[in-house]
Design a protein around this motif. Structure first.
Motif: not given
Length: 306
Positions: A64-67, A73-76, A88-94, A110-111
């Protein structure tokens, strides 16, 4: 709220600096590269928490990680993802990688650090963030010392927010064991959780010394003095439970959209914790976002979460 006690900041700072398995650092680096489209300097800090932190074993489960980033703007590249992350944070990825001949898997959220700091403080009404990060958390990396200290302060703030929210349920200041066990029990009731009610007690039993030290820090600064009537404290937790169920469904739906193989992961995790297995239909597999509320309802009725 009063300034954070130096004793608490020192305790959290030391805790976040514990070593982690090289495989965890490697998958965190890979997640940063992917999330920032090759601009890892956009990540201010990387948090490591959850079951892998408790076990120290990066295999056989998800890391489990949080960035925590400087801006969306830097990530999307797309406007939709930026808005979803902000609203509706955070966006979660695998992500999964090979490390020394074995597969390491992680889910990373990501948040922005600014939004994270607000959500773990008193302005964050719902405990989704402050209950998670009042628990032991590691900082795997930070862009600079300022970012690290801001992250440490946010983690310390989460412990204060959780303790003060739970304090409103008691007339007199309770012993630390009672406060923390009740705090985590209440937070589990605000989400669609697969874990049973004994999980709150297990957290305190495992980290009792830590929570006792935090309690002493807060008590010494008067941060656990009564601020609400017990009826108002109970009313706030009821509102958190009502709002939390809806937010959980919305996050499940969003995870099915942002999370590669998210439907399979979520069903696996619920089965792992509760023993309840639900097999999605072919249509539900093809349309994970549309079918998320249907599957959530089926799981809820069968006791997959509470």
């Amino acid at each position: 709220m009063s300034e954070l006690p130096n004793s608490l900041l020192h305790l959290i700072d030391q805790e976040t600096n514990q070593p982690a398995d090289p495989a965890i650092h490697r998958i965190a680096e890979a997640a940063c590269q992917r999330a920032t489209q090759g601009r890892p300097d956009a990540v201010l800090s990387v948090l490591f928490y959850g079951s892998c932190l408790r076990s120290g074993v990066p295999h056989d489960s998800l890391v489990d990680l949080y960035l925590l980033v400087d801006s969306y703007d830097s990530v999307h590249a797309g406007t939709l993802m930026r808005h979803l992350n902000r609203l509706l944070p955070p966006n979660v990825y695998y992500i999964e990688i090979a490390h020394e001949g074995r597969t390491v898997r992680a889910k990373y959220a990501v948040m922005t650090l600014d939004q994270f700091a607000r959500r773990v403080g008193p302005a964050g009404f719902h405990p989704y963030f402050w209950a998670r990060f009042a628990q032991p958390t590691g900082i795997l990396a930070a862009r600079d010392e300022e970012s690290r200290q801001e992250t440490v302060a946010a983690l310390a703030r989460a412990t204060v927010t959780l303790a003060r929210a739970a304090r409103g349920l008691f007339g007199q200041t309770p012993p630390p064991e009672v406060l923390w066990t009740r705090a985590f029990a209440e937070t589990y009731r605000t989400e669609l959780r697969a874990e049973d009610g004994g999980r709150a007690r297990q957290l305190y039993d495992r980290y009792g010394d830590r929570y006792d030290r935090i309690w002493e820090c807060l008590q010494a600064e008067g941060l656990l003095s009564e601020t609400l009537s017990t009826s108002e404290g109970a009313r706030r937790w009821l509102m958190r439970r009502l709002a939390g169920k809806l937010l959980s469904v919305l996050r499940l739906a969003k995870a099915a959209f942002t999370f590669t193989d998210g439907q399979a992961y979520l069903l696996w995790k619920i089965e792992r914790h509760s023993g309840v297995r639900v097999a999605p239909t072919a249509w539900q597999k093809r349309h994970p976002l549309l079918s998320a509320p249907i599957l959530a309802w089926r799981l809820y009725r069968r006791g997959g979460f509470r």
